[in-house]
Design a protein around this motif. Structure first.
Motif, PDB file in Angstrom:
ATOM      1  N   LEU A 263      -2.408  -6.902   0.511  1.00  0.00           N
ATOM      2  CA  LEU A 263      -3.700  -6.214   0.413  1.00  0.00           C
ATOM      3  C   LEU A 263      -3.558  -4.754   0.015  1.00  0.00           C
ATOM      4  N   ASP A 264      -2.425  -4.149   0.432  1.00  0.00           N
ATOM      5  CA  ASP A 264      -2.265  -2.719   0.160  1.00  0.00           C
ATOM      6  C   ASP A 264      -0.799  -2.353   0.308  1.00  0.00           C
ATOM      7  N   LYS A 265      -0.411  -1.256  -0.342  1.00  0.00           N
ATOM      8  CA  LYS A 265       0.918  -0.664  -0.184  1.00  0.00           C
ATOM      9  C   LYS A 265       0.714   0.722   0.421  1.00  0.00           C
ATOM     10  N   THR A 266       1.158   0.896   1.655  1.00  0.00           N
ATOM     11  CA  THR A 266       0.951   2.168   2.349  1.00  0.00           C
ATOM     12  C   THR A 266       2.272   2.917   2.468  1.00  0.00           C
ATOM     13  N   SER A 267       2.210   4.122   2.965  1.00  0.00           N
ATOM     14  CA  SER A 267       3.421   4.911   3.145  1.00  0.00           C
ATOM     15  C   SER A 267       4.324   4.326   4.225  1.00  0.00           C
ATOM     16  N   ASN A 268       3.777   3.420   5.044  1.00  0.00           N
ATOM     17  CA  ASN A 268       4.558   2.790   6.106  1.00  0.00           C
ATOM     18  C   ASN A 268       5.009   1.372   5.775  1.00  0.00           C
ATOM     19  N   GLY A 269       4.481   0.800   4.687  1.00  0.00           N
ATOM     20  CA  GLY A 269       4.855  -0.549   4.313  1.00  0.00           C
ATOM     21  C   GLY A 269       3.673  -1.331   3.764  1.00  0.00           C
ATOM     22  N   PRO A 270       3.914  -2.567   3.318  1.00  0.00           N
ATOM     23  CA  PRO A 270       2.838  -3.382   2.775  1.00  0.00           C
ATOM     24  C   PRO A 270       1.959  -3.990   3.864  1.00  0.00           C
ATOM     25  N   ILE A 271       0.703  -4.225   3.541  1.00  0.00           N
ATOM     26  CA  ILE A 271      -0.234  -4.908   4.423  1.00  0.00           C
ATOM     27  C   ILE A 271      -0.478  -6.296   3.865  1.00  0.00           C
ATOM     28  N   ILE A 272      -0.312  -7.314   4.701  1.00  0.00           N
ATOM     29  CA  ILE A 272      -0.419  -8.711   4.259  1.00  0.00           C
ATOM     30  C   ILE A 272      -1.513  -9.414   5.050  1.00  0.00           C
ATOM     31  N   SER A 273      -2.320 -10.192   4.349  1.00  0.00           N
ATOM     32  CA  SER A 273      -3.461 -10.880   4.960  1.00  0.00           C
ATOM     33  C   SER A 273      -3.003 -12.062   5.807  1.00  0.00           C
ATOM     34  N   THR A 274      -3.735 -12.311   6.886  1.00  0.00           N
ATOM     35  CA  THR A 274      -3.476 -13.455   7.758  1.00  0.00           C
ATOM     36  C   THR A 274      -4.660 -14.415   7.707  1.00  0.00           C
ATOM     37  N   GLY A 275      -4.495 -15.559   8.385  1.00  0.00           N
ATOM     38  CA  GLY A 275      -5.458 -16.635   8.229  1.00  0.00           C
ATOM     39  C   GLY A 275      -6.793 -16.434   8.894  1.00  0.00           C
ATOM     40  N   ASP A 276      -6.930 -15.395   9.710  1.00  0.00           N
ATOM     41  CA  ASP A 276      -8.193 -15.145  10.396  1.00  0.00           C
ATOM     42  C   ASP A 276      -8.936 -13.951   9.801  1.00  0.00           C
ATOM     43  N   SER A 277      -8.702 -13.724   8.497  1.00  0.00           N
ATOM     44  CA  SER A 277      -9.332 -12.595   7.785  1.00  0.00           C
ATOM     45  C   SER A 277      -8.913 -11.253   8.369  1.00  0.00           C
ATOM     46  N   ALA A 278      -7.733 -11.226   8.996  1.00  0.00           N
ATOM     47  CA  ALA A 278      -7.152  -9.987   9.507  1.00  0.00           C
ATOM     48  C   ALA A 278      -5.875  -9.704   8.710  1.00  0.00           C
ATOM     49  N   ALA A 279      -5.037  -8.785   9.211  1.00  0.00           N
ATOM     50  CA  ALA A 279      -3.860  -8.405   8.432  1.00  0.00           C
ATOM     51  C   ALA A 279      -2.790  -7.819   9.340  1.00  0.00           C
ATOM     52  N   LEU A 280      -1.562  -7.790   8.820  1.00  0.00           N
ATOM     53  CA  LEU A 280      -0.432  -7.167   9.494  1.00  0.00           C
ATOM     54  C   LEU A 280       0.215  -6.139   8.574  1.00  0.00           C
ATOM     55  N   LEU A 281       0.600  -5.010   9.158  1.00  0.00           N
ATOM     56  CA  LEU A 281       1.391  -4.020   8.455  1.00  0.00           C
ATOM     57  C   LEU A 281       2.861  -4.332   8.717  1.00  0.00           C
ATOM     58  N   ILE A 282       3.615  -4.585   7.666  1.00  0.00           N
ATOM     59  CA  ILE A 282       5.043  -4.864   7.799  1.00  0.00           C
ATOM     60  C   ILE A 282       5.793  -3.530   7.812  1.00  0.00           C
ATOM     61  N   THR A 283       6.589  -3.305   8.855  1.00  0.00           N
ATOM     62  CA  THR A 283       7.247  -2.005   9.002  1.00  0.00           C
ATOM     63  C   THR A 283       8.766  -2.067   8.862  1.00  0.00           C
ATOM     64  N   GLU A 284       9.360  -3.233   9.044  1.00  0.00           N
ATOM     65  CA  GLU A 284      10.805  -3.366   8.863  1.00  0.00           C
ATOM     66  C   GLU A 284      11.102  -4.741   8.300  1.00  0.00           C
ATOM     67  N   LEU A 285      11.989  -4.803   7.304  1.00  0.00           N
ATOM     68  CA  LEU A 285      12.257  -6.072   6.643  1.00  0.00           C
ATOM     69  C   LEU A 285      13.689  -6.087   6.110  1.00  0.00           C
ATOM     70  N   GLN A 286      14.073  -7.246   5.603  1.00  0.00           N
ATOM     71  CA  GLN A 286      15.388  -7.386   4.986  1.00  0.00           C
ATOM     72  C   GLN A 286      15.257  -8.270   3.761  1.00  0.00           C
ATOM     73  N   PRO A 287      15.264  -7.663   2.569  1.00  0.00           N
ATOM     74  CA  PRO A 287      15.171  -8.465   1.350  1.00  0.00           C
ATOM     75  C   PRO A 287      16.401  -9.362   1.194  1.00  0.00           C
ATOM     76  N   PHE A 288      16.276 -10.393   0.405  1.00  0.00           N
ATOM     77  CA  PHE A 288      17.373 -11.330   0.161  1.00  0.00           C
ATOM     78  C   PHE A 288      18.587 -10.583  -0.392  1.00  0.00           C
ATOM     79  N   GLY A 289      19.740 -10.776   0.262  1.00  0.00           N
ATOM     80  CA  GLY A 289      20.976 -10.199  -0.226  1.00  0.00           C
ATOM     81  C   GLY A 289      21.166  -8.728   0.082  1.00  0.00           C
ATOM     82  N   LYS A 290      20.261  -8.140   0.868  1.00  0.00           N
ATOM     83  CA  LYS A 290      20.365  -6.713   1.177  1.00  0.00           C
ATOM     84  C   LYS A 290      20.370  -6.488   2.675  1.00  0.00           C
TER      85      LYS A 290
END
Length: 317
Positions: A263-290
């Motif tokens: 839904l958005d790219k913020t200074s803290n991370g991407p925002i991803i939509s969920t099934g109840d018309s809400a969303a989560l801000l992703i703050t820590e992740l690990q891309p494939f191979g990194k």
């Protein structure tokens, strides 16, 4: 002084072993799982309980499987007054259950009969429970089905993950064991049969439980992410590759997009939509191979071309 054999394997068990020693119990042996290969280089690594026991000059026994083993006969021959287990990782055969005069007791990380099994901490968070606890029970042949001796409740906060709750429960288990052992030694401990009809199970996490289903609600996915952190970690698909999602935050946002849309790219991370018309801000992740990284660093680097409107969680067709 009670002669105790302690049986445990992971970090959870270490404070409980140390409490036995602090309480002047005669820990005559520690039984733990065999050393296992660990990490990318598959270096043989001893269990945390073994490391602690050897540092205190306590003999260590490491059976691959207890039933019918030479190690089982060695344990019985030591004639312990009591066997104390905490996250040992194997069922005890009847011969061993019957050996100590004061019985075999287990320090289990749930309020039995809820969450019997090997992953009660993970499942308590994933199920959105507000509290869990420690149960000390007499062991039986069936998994976590023995009579309850004592219990203590432990709060689960919205910020808890497996690591933080693990530490709270491990400390609570050590404290409760210290309070409970005197009555066991005096053979005055009360025992209460579990209501087996109310039993639920917390089996070890399966790979399919690690994948995020973005059609679920914001709260369900948030609980899944923190209920799998720091191990084994939730994941999603991003551009046909696995991306681990280590940490996220609930945010106030309503939308009419499909689940799993950026839904958005913020200074803290991407925002991803969920099934109840809400969303989560992703703050820590690990891309494939990194290596794992903050979601902010990802968006500034390898993920700088992530686009609003992209889908995660499904393979591109």
């Amino acid at each position: 002084m009670m002669k105790v054999i302690f049986m445990g394997t992971p970090d959870f068990s270490v404070p409980i072993l140390n409490q036995l020693i602090e309480d002047k119990m005669d820990v005559i042996a520690v039984v733990t799982q065999p050393d296992r290969p660990s990490g990318r280089k598959k270096i043989m690594t001893p269990p945390p309980v073994k490391v602690e026991a050897l540092s205190r000059n306590i003999p260590v026994i490491q059976p691959e499987k207890l039933k019918g083993s030479e190690e089982l006969q060695r344990i019985v021959s030591l004639e312990p007054d009591i066997i104390v287990t905490a996250a040992f990782g194997q069922l005890l055969p009847p011969e061993l259950l019957a050996a100590p005069k004061l019985g075999c007791i287990n320090v289990h990380a749930s309020l039995l009969p809820e969450l019997r099994g090997g992953a009660p901490i993970h499942h308590a968070i994933m199920q959105g429970k507000k509290e869990t606890g420690i149960t000390i029970m007499y062991m039986a042949e069936k998994l976590d089905a023995g009579d309850i001796i004592s219990q203590i409740k432990v709060e689960i906060t919205e910020q808890d993950n497996v690591a933080t709750l693990h530490d709270k429960l491990s400390r609570a288990g050590a404290d409760l064991l210290s309070q409970t052992l005197p009555s066991i030694a005096e053979q005055s401990a009360e025992r209460r049969e579990q209501n087996h009809a109310e039993a639920t199970f917390a089996w070890n996490i399966k790979r399919e439980e690690e994948q995020i289903d973005w059609t679920r609600s914001q709260t369900e996915i948030y609980n899944q992410i923190r209920g799998l952190y720091p191990w084994p970690v939730a994941y999603t698909l991003y551009r046909d590759k696995t991306m681990k999602i280590l940490k996220a935050e609930k945010i106030e946002m309503k939308h009419d997009e499909d689940p799993g849309v950026i839904l958005d790219k913020t200074s803290n991370g991407p925002i991803i939509s969920t099934g109840d018309s809400a969303a989560l801000l992703i703050t820590e992740l690990q891309p494939f191979g990194k290596k794992k990284m903050s979601a902010a660093d990802f968006l500034r680097g390898a993920g700088s071309d992530m686009e609003i409107g992209e889908r995660v969680g499904k393979r591109n067709e």
